[in-house]
Scaffold this motif. Sequence first.
Motif, mmCIF file in Angstrom:
data_model
loop_
_atom_site.group_PDB
_atom_site.id
_atom_site.type_symbol
_atom_site.label_atom_id
_atom_site.label_comp_id
_atom_site.label_asym_id
_atom_site.label_seq_id
_atom_site.Cartn_x
_atom_site.Cartn_y
_atom_site.Cartn_z
ATOM 1 N N PHE A 23 0.808 -1.207 0.000
ATOM 2 C CA PHE A 23 0.000 0.000 0.000
ATOM 3 C C PHE A 23 0.852 1.274 0.000
ATOM 4 C CE2 PHE A 23 -3.442 2.698 0.495
ATOM 5 C CZ PHE A 23 -3.262 3.541 1.575
ATOM 6 N N THR A 24 1.831 1.318 0.911
ATOM 7 C CA THR A 24 2.631 2.530 1.044
ATOM 8 C C THR A 24 3.370 2.889 -0.244
ATOM 9 O OG1 THR A 24 2.865 2.127 3.392
ATOM 10 C CG2 THR A 24 4.390 3.696 2.413
ATOM 11 N N PRO A 25 4.135 1.971 -0.829
ATOM 12 C CA PRO A 25 4.816 2.349 -2.080
ATOM 13 C C PRO A 25 3.818 2.722 -3.175
ATOM 14 C CG PRO A 25 5.271 0.062 -1.499
ATOM 15 C CD PRO A 25 4.550 0.645 -0.362
ATOM 16 N N LEU A 31 0.868 4.130 -2.819
ATOM 17 C CA LEU A 31 0.349 5.466 -2.558
ATOM 18 C C LEU A 31 1.413 6.526 -2.838
ATOM 19 C CD1 LEU A 31 -2.003 7.145 -1.676
ATOM 20 C CD2 LEU A 31 -1.389 6.773 0.701
ATOM 21 N N LYS A 32 2.638 6.218 -2.431
ATOM 22 C CA LYS A 32 3.714 7.178 -2.634
ATOM 23 C C LYS A 32 3.996 7.386 -4.118
ATOM 24 C CE LYS A 32 7.044 7.699 0.811
ATOM 25 N NZ LYS A 32 8.332 7.321 1.368
ATOM 26 N N PHE A 57 -1.369 13.501 -3.391
ATOM 27 C CA PHE A 57 -2.022 12.859 -2.252
ATOM 28 C C PHE A 57 -3.502 13.184 -2.144
ATOM 29 C CE2 PHE A 57 0.301 10.167 0.290
ATOM 30 C CZ PHE A 57 1.626 10.542 0.288
ATOM 31 N N SER A 113 -5.822 7.944 -2.876
ATOM 32 C CA SER A 113 -5.707 7.021 -1.744
ATOM 33 C C SER A 113 -6.697 5.878 -1.900
ATOM 34 C CB SER A 113 -6.017 7.740 -0.424
ATOM 35 O OG SER A 113 -5.214 8.857 -0.268
ATOM 36 N N MET A 114 -7.901 6.224 -2.325
ATOM 37 C CA MET A 114 -8.929 5.178 -2.453
ATOM 38 C C MET A 114 -8.571 4.187 -3.554
ATOM 39 S SD MET A 114 -10.939 5.863 -0.013
ATOM 40 C CE MET A 114 -9.636 6.668 0.931
ATOM 41 N N ILE A 160 -6.036 1.903 -2.204
ATOM 42 C CA ILE A 160 -6.652 0.931 -1.302
ATOM 43 C C ILE A 160 -7.280 -0.189 -2.108
ATOM 44 C CG2 ILE A 160 -8.606 0.556 0.249
ATOM 45 C CD1 ILE A 160 -8.013 3.184 1.544
ATOM 46 N N LEU A 192 -3.808 6.004 6.289
ATOM 47 C CA LEU A 192 -3.776 6.831 5.086
ATOM 48 C C LEU A 192 -3.001 8.115 5.310
ATOM 49 C CD1 LEU A 192 -7.293 6.936 3.434
ATOM 50 C CD2 LEU A 192 -5.284 5.648 2.772
ATOM 51 N N ILE A 235 0.821 8.110 5.836
ATOM 52 C CA ILE A 235 1.729 8.126 4.694
ATOM 53 C C ILE A 235 1.874 9.530 4.132
ATOM 54 C CG2 ILE A 235 2.073 7.227 2.367
ATOM 55 C CD1 ILE A 235 0.543 4.703 3.395
ATOM 56 N N GLU A 236 0.767 10.259 4.132
ATOM 57 C CA GLU A 236 0.840 11.635 3.660
ATOM 58 C C GLU A 236 1.749 12.452 4.578
ATOM 59 O OE1 GLU A 236 -2.936 13.519 3.350
ATOM 60 O OE2 GLU A 236 -2.087 15.334 2.423
ATOM 61 N N SER A 270 5.310 11.600 3.954
ATOM 62 C CA SER A 270 5.732 12.229 2.691
ATOM 63 C C SER A 270 6.061 13.699 2.897
ATOM 64 C CB SER A 270 4.591 12.106 1.675
ATOM 65 O OG SER A 270 5.017 11.394 0.568
ATOM 66 N N LEU A 313 10.806 1.900 3.773
ATOM 67 C CA LEU A 313 9.495 1.303 4.038
ATOM 68 C C LEU A 313 9.494 0.622 5.405
ATOM 69 C CD1 LEU A 313 8.535 -0.344 0.639
ATOM 70 C CD2 LEU A 313 7.627 1.750 1.630
#
Lengths: 485, 79, 322
Positions: free
Chosen positions: A298-300, A302-303, A308, A313-314, A317, B40, B43-44, B47, B59
């Motif tokens: 998820f993190t990579p 989203l990044k 953002f 984000s959705m 997900i 959620l 992560i923002e 960043s 990570l």
Amino acid sequence: MLFNSYIFIFIFLPITFVIHYLIGKHEKHGHTLSHSWLILASLFFYGYWNFSYLSIIISSIIINFLITHYLISKPHAKIKKPLFLLGLSFNLGLLGYFKYKNFFMENMNLLLNSDFHFTHVLLPLGISFFTLQQIAYLVDVYEGLVKKTPFHKYALFVCFFPQLIAGPIVHYKEVMPQFDDDKNHRFNIKNINLGIFVFILGLAKKVLLADTFAIWANAGFNHTDTFHFFQAWGTSLSYTMQLYFDFSGYSDMAIGLGLLFNIKLPKNFDSPFLARNIIDFWTKWHITLSQFITTYIFTPLLKAMPKFTFTNSMISIFITMCIAGLWHGAAWTFVLYGALHGVIIIINHIMKKRKIKLPKFWAIFITFQFINIVFTIFRAEKLETAFNIFKGMFGLTYFKIPKGLISEELILKSGAIIGPHMNNDQNLNLIFIIVSLYIVFKLKNSMQLMQEFKPQTKTALFMSFIFVLCLFGLNRVSDFIYFNF
Amino acid sequence: MTTEEIFNQVSLILKNTFDNNEIDLNHETSANDIDEWDSLSHIELISNIESHFKVRFALGELQDLKNIGEMVELIKTKI
Amino acid sequence: MNFIRLFFIFSTILTLLFTGLVISVDPYMKLGINVFGFKTKAVAQSRENKYYLYESSKKQYDAIIMGSSAAHRYPTSTVKNTINLETFNYAVQHSTPIDYLVILKHVLSKHRPKVIFLQIDFDALNQFYDVDNRLFNSPLKNFLASHETRTKPLFDHDYFTLAAIRDSLRVFYVNYFGKARHIYLEDGNYRKELPLKGKVKTRISSSKKYQISNERIEVLKEIQKICDKKQIELIAFSAPLSFEHLKIIKNTLSLKEKHQKFITHLDSVFRNFTNFQSLNKMKDYNSSEYFRDSTHPSLKMSEIILQQLLTSLKDKNNNESI
């Protein structure tokens, strides 16, 4: 080998245990020797089921070790990324081949209208688990987080038998320091008591509850006709209970076994049905998988998104949950499972944003309904079966109120579900479901019980009682004995 | 940069990310204490911290950063 | 250490208690033990129940149906309505040739029948498919030759189960508080069941090894000899198996050979033998309507089989009288 078997409980475990502590006493090389012994025992445990699987896990460990070992030793910058990608492809390739080849080929045949013949590949046990553990390690090594690790520690981290077959997915950070710790190589009676306690809780969940629910769930899901109300709910709830007790029971056994060796494995379940929404649910169900997926998928993802935004984000997900669904198995029903969860998580996030909150009871109730429905899809081999069950559950087929609890008519009408030697089965199913609902909603879960454990006489008695029931439960009647009152 | 300076800048970034100037922050504040801080927004937040301080978190480090004190310590090692 | 010791002691005691309970109650009548002197164990122990049914009946049965649990559902009414003979279904669970010999002797001790329908399972001739212990505990044991009796076993594999504990408690309950319900009806017929729907569940025998027992073939020969001497029309047939089950046998090389031998032996031993274990014969009956599971034909299938046998019998008799 399975935890819930005589050979494991009475032969493998005692021998592994005793020799581990004897070997660990060696002056100079106690650590290395006992780790090596555990590795050997774990490989034996793994290979016992099917000898040919051994080559897969051994090569996976060796190749991953070589790549990460080289990456840790600060190689030339140009080689770092390709080497990392090589390692990643190897792991994903291995998983892809063994787990998804059949799925891939079937779908390709469907799409291209071709008819390639392919040999069906047998899925090696635990490959989904030990692959993920090694990928996490590989990524962290690539990002410079890991110090030099000796081979025996790495190998043990991957194949430690308590968590080898079905998790919990262990992050190397959680166990490596524990392997090193001197006092963990010494016999610790507190951990042993606790370990046996938790192991027995897990064993009971599996043998007494999960395996019993499995009988009804299987009968229901093999039913080819329409379901009526009680059959449908009985089948659906039986499967949800089966899945929960089976999986959490197995995790409990793993944690208990780890404790016997003074290793604390992470908890994997935390009364998941008390979740108030699906976001909450995933912090309580298969916790170690959620953590892995959040951190490494998820993190990579989203990044990597340009901005953002909430929408991005959705989308992340949704994609992540589809992948999570696919991880569970190679079939479209699994992807659907993930996708559905993805959608509801998105809805939950939208609700959060708009500060929409439900009263506690309704939140738990609705969340549970959703979980139950999606598990039914997860289990159904054909979507048609799932829909037949839903039709029955939500009253689109006939509704029959039983005349009192003991209803001959109800039993006879459910003829397909009741085998020749299971009288009053519908009633037993109902009782089991009610008791289980009480357990999952009202009683403390195994991790909480673990915290409160005290080595008292009454605890020993309780443990012995359910342990002995489990021992009897491990043996199933083979003869066609029809008992009749 | 001192710990305090880092802490103040992080607090600012946090309040901006969660769009809430009223949040009370100290070194022990964690995701459990703040409603808007979920996986959620985490992560923002990370960043934003990364771009502000010009650092990069691996990570594997993200799971550990569940309270502000730890975050500040980690940022300090990277500057 | 104390806690662990307590745990082990309690576990051992509880295991012994439960085991002791099950053994002393002997709920499935496998050990011949009845410490508490229960009047009924309420088990579908056909060797007991049917023995007493046959023994106490005022009817003179001219036709007998024999076989295993797969023959439980053969209805006596079909025989009675077709050739007008009083019929008794003396099929017993988990049977082997020795059961049939002993049952024949019991039957003859009361009244000589004119016809016997004898169903033989594939497993019945398998050396590794044990003779059921319950034979040696039932009243039928009186008809065993002296060299055939057996010492009672001390324990049975099925007794170390939760089901055995539960059933032992049920035996207590029924004998002190409840009433037993019978599943064997008049003339040995099986209780009514609702028909099943859908695919047939395949039950492959637990004994994976298969070796034809010559000893058991000799017993079958003796049965045919007795029937010849007493002028009883012995109609033997192989038990119908579901289509999928037959396919599995056909596709497993070792089983296929043994199965062919099985049929050949039966063909040579019996004067009147019909083989129903053929893909051709069973292909039209591949659903739960005809099979409760792959080794147990339903009532409907049982009627069809009996009809076929009766039709051949009538034809044969017509031909002979001409």
